[in-house]
Write a protein that holds these residues in place. Structure first.
Motif, PDB file in Angstrom:
ATOM      1  N   GLN A   1      14.259 -11.839   7.963  1.00  0.00           N
ATOM      2  CA  GLN A   1      14.860 -10.795   7.125  1.00  0.00           C
ATOM      3  C   GLN A   1      14.588  -9.408   7.715  1.00  0.00           C
ATOM      4  O   GLN A   1      15.482  -8.574   7.775  1.00  0.00           O
ATOM      5  CB  GLN A   1      14.316 -10.870   5.690  1.00  0.00           C
ATOM      6  CG  GLN A   1      14.720 -12.104   4.941  1.00  0.00           C
ATOM      7  CD  GLN A   1      16.218 -12.157   4.722  1.00  0.00           C
ATOM      8  OE1 GLN A   1      16.834 -11.178   4.336  1.00  0.00           O
ATOM      9  NE2 GLN A   1      16.809 -13.292   4.984  1.00  0.00           N
ATOM     10  N   GLY A   2      13.350  -9.196   8.152  1.00  0.00           N
ATOM     11  CA  GLY A   2      13.001  -7.924   8.780  1.00  0.00           C
ATOM     12  C   GLY A   2      13.766  -7.708  10.066  1.00  0.00           C
ATOM     13  O   GLY A   2      14.235  -6.594  10.346  1.00  0.00           O
TER      14      GLY A   2
ATOM     15  N   GLU B   1      17.235  -6.621   9.210  1.00  0.00           N
ATOM     16  CA  GLU B   1      17.257  -5.256   8.687  1.00  0.00           C
ATOM     17  C   GLU B   1      17.057  -4.231   9.803  1.00  0.00           C
ATOM     18  O   GLU B   1      17.800  -3.240   9.885  1.00  0.00           O
ATOM     19  CB  GLU B   1      16.150  -5.113   7.633  1.00  0.00           C
ATOM     20  CG  GLU B   1      16.247  -3.852   6.820  1.00  0.00           C
ATOM     21  CD  GLU B   1      15.255  -3.862   5.673  1.00  0.00           C
ATOM     22  OE1 GLU B   1      14.552  -2.847   5.531  1.00  0.00           O
ATOM     23  OE2 GLU B   1      15.185  -4.867   4.948  1.00  0.00           O
ATOM     24  N   ILE B   2      16.076  -4.456  10.656  1.00  0.00           N
ATOM     25  CA  ILE B   2      15.805  -3.526  11.762  1.00  0.00           C
ATOM     26  C   ILE B   2      16.987  -3.503  12.731  1.00  0.00           C
ATOM     27  O   ILE B   2      17.362  -2.451  13.259  1.00  0.00           O
ATOM     28  CB  ILE B   2      14.510  -3.932  12.499  1.00  0.00           C
ATOM     29  CG1 ILE B   2      13.296  -3.731  11.612  1.00  0.00           C
ATOM     30  CG2 ILE B   2      14.339  -3.184  13.808  1.00  0.00           C
ATOM     31  CD1 ILE B   2      12.931  -2.299  11.343  1.00  0.00           C
TER      32      ILE B   2
ATOM     33  N   ALA C   1      20.107  -4.029  11.974  1.00  0.00           N
ATOM     34  CA  ALA C   1      21.196  -3.283  11.326  1.00  0.00           C
ATOM     35  C   ALA C   1      20.974  -1.768  11.428  1.00  0.00           C
ATOM     36  O   ALA C   1      21.936  -1.019  11.572  1.00  0.00           O
ATOM     37  CB  ALA C   1      21.317  -3.696   9.865  1.00  0.00           C
ATOM     38  N   TYR C   2      19.721  -1.341  11.367  1.00  0.00           N
ATOM     39  CA  TYR C   2      19.418   0.089  11.510  1.00  0.00           C
ATOM     40  C   TYR C   2      19.658   0.582  12.926  1.00  0.00           C
ATOM     41  O   TYR C   2      19.883   1.765  13.146  1.00  0.00           O
ATOM     42  CB  TYR C   2      17.957   0.389  11.159  1.00  0.00           C
ATOM     43  CG  TYR C   2      17.624   0.337   9.698  1.00  0.00           C
ATOM     44  CD1 TYR C   2      18.497   0.815   8.717  1.00  0.00           C
ATOM     45  CD2 TYR C   2      16.414  -0.194   9.277  1.00  0.00           C
ATOM     46  CE1 TYR C   2      18.169   0.763   7.386  1.00  0.00           C
ATOM     47  CE2 TYR C   2      16.080  -0.248   7.933  1.00  0.00           C
ATOM     48  CZ  TYR C   2      16.962   0.225   6.999  1.00  0.00           C
ATOM     49  OH  TYR C   2      16.639   0.170   5.672  1.00  0.00           O
TER      50      TYR C   2
ATOM     51  N   TRP D   1      14.067  -4.743  17.175  1.00  0.00           N
ATOM     52  CA  TRP D   1      14.209  -6.090  16.613  1.00  0.00           C
ATOM     53  C   TRP D   1      13.880  -7.172  17.632  1.00  0.00           C
ATOM     54  O   TRP D   1      13.578  -8.302  17.250  1.00  0.00           O
ATOM     55  CB  TRP D   1      15.587  -6.299  15.994  1.00  0.00           C
ATOM     56  CG  TRP D   1      16.748  -6.281  16.942  1.00  0.00           C
ATOM     57  CD1 TRP D   1      17.481  -5.195  17.304  1.00  0.00           C
ATOM     58  CD2 TRP D   1      17.321  -7.398  17.622  1.00  0.00           C
ATOM     59  NE1 TRP D   1      18.475  -5.568  18.177  1.00  0.00           N
ATOM     60  CE2 TRP D   1      18.397  -6.925  18.390  1.00  0.00           C
ATOM     61  CE3 TRP D   1      17.031  -8.756  17.667  1.00  0.00           C
ATOM     62  CZ2 TRP D   1      19.183  -7.741  19.179  1.00  0.00           C
ATOM     63  CZ3 TRP D   1      17.815  -9.579  18.451  1.00  0.00           C
ATOM     64  CH2 TRP D   1      18.873  -9.078  19.204  1.00  0.00           C
TER      65      TRP D   1
END
Length: 162
Positions: free
Chosen positions: A108-109, A112-113, A115-116, A128
């Motif tokens: 999940q992290g 998210e990273i 996507a940033y 990531w």
């Protein structure tokens, strides 16, 4: 013992060792370059940060295979062997579930990273990427722990060092 567990754990640990060795060579080279008056390797501290995360994750399956986690049996040593074996089984199941949860949260992290679009400051490496070995390691540790719980519940603790 299942051969696949041993092979998987050793391959991932070898990759972790290669990462540690590679970054040790790079940092040594960078320090020597600075000593002789040259500019050190750009982003050497970023390499160390990323490699620590990668190596730690890749060593987890071998630690799980050997059941090398800290165990405190101060309060259970007096119990009958069957009871201690049952408690060990419960803890092993806890590790399996815990590693699965950590793997899930790591993925999940990672998403998210990613996507940033975060990148390291000097080398501009996507952050990531460091999550990939951790996800591999925690996922493999979870698989090994589940195998130890359900496939090998009656097997004694086996050290894999040959």
């Amino acid at each position: 013992m299942l051969v696949w567990m041993d092979r998987l754990a050793r391959i991932l640990a070898a990759l972790g060792g290669a990462v540690v060795f590679g970054v040790a060579v790079a940092v040594t080279l960078s320090v020597v370059m600075r000593i002789v008056g040259l500019q050190g390797l750009r982003g050497d501290f970023e390499m160390v940060e990323m490699s620590c995360v990668a190596a730690a994750g890749l060593f987890l399956p071998l630690c799980q295979l050997n059941r090398g986690h800290v165990m405190v049996d101060l309060f259970t040593e007096w119990l009958p062997r069957r009871v201690r074996t049952g408690l060990d089984w419960i803890w092993l199941l806890g590790f399996a579930l815990g590693w699965a949860a950590v793997c899930y949260l790591t993925l999940q992290g990672l998403a998210e990273i990613r996507a940033y679009g975060d990148r390291t400051m000097l080398l501009s490496v996507p952050v990531w990427w460091a999550y990939i070995p951790s996800a591999l390691g925690t996922g493999a540790a979870s698989l090994i722990a589940f195998a130890q719980v359900f496939v090998l519940p009656r097997q004694p603790i086996v050290q894999t060092g040959h």
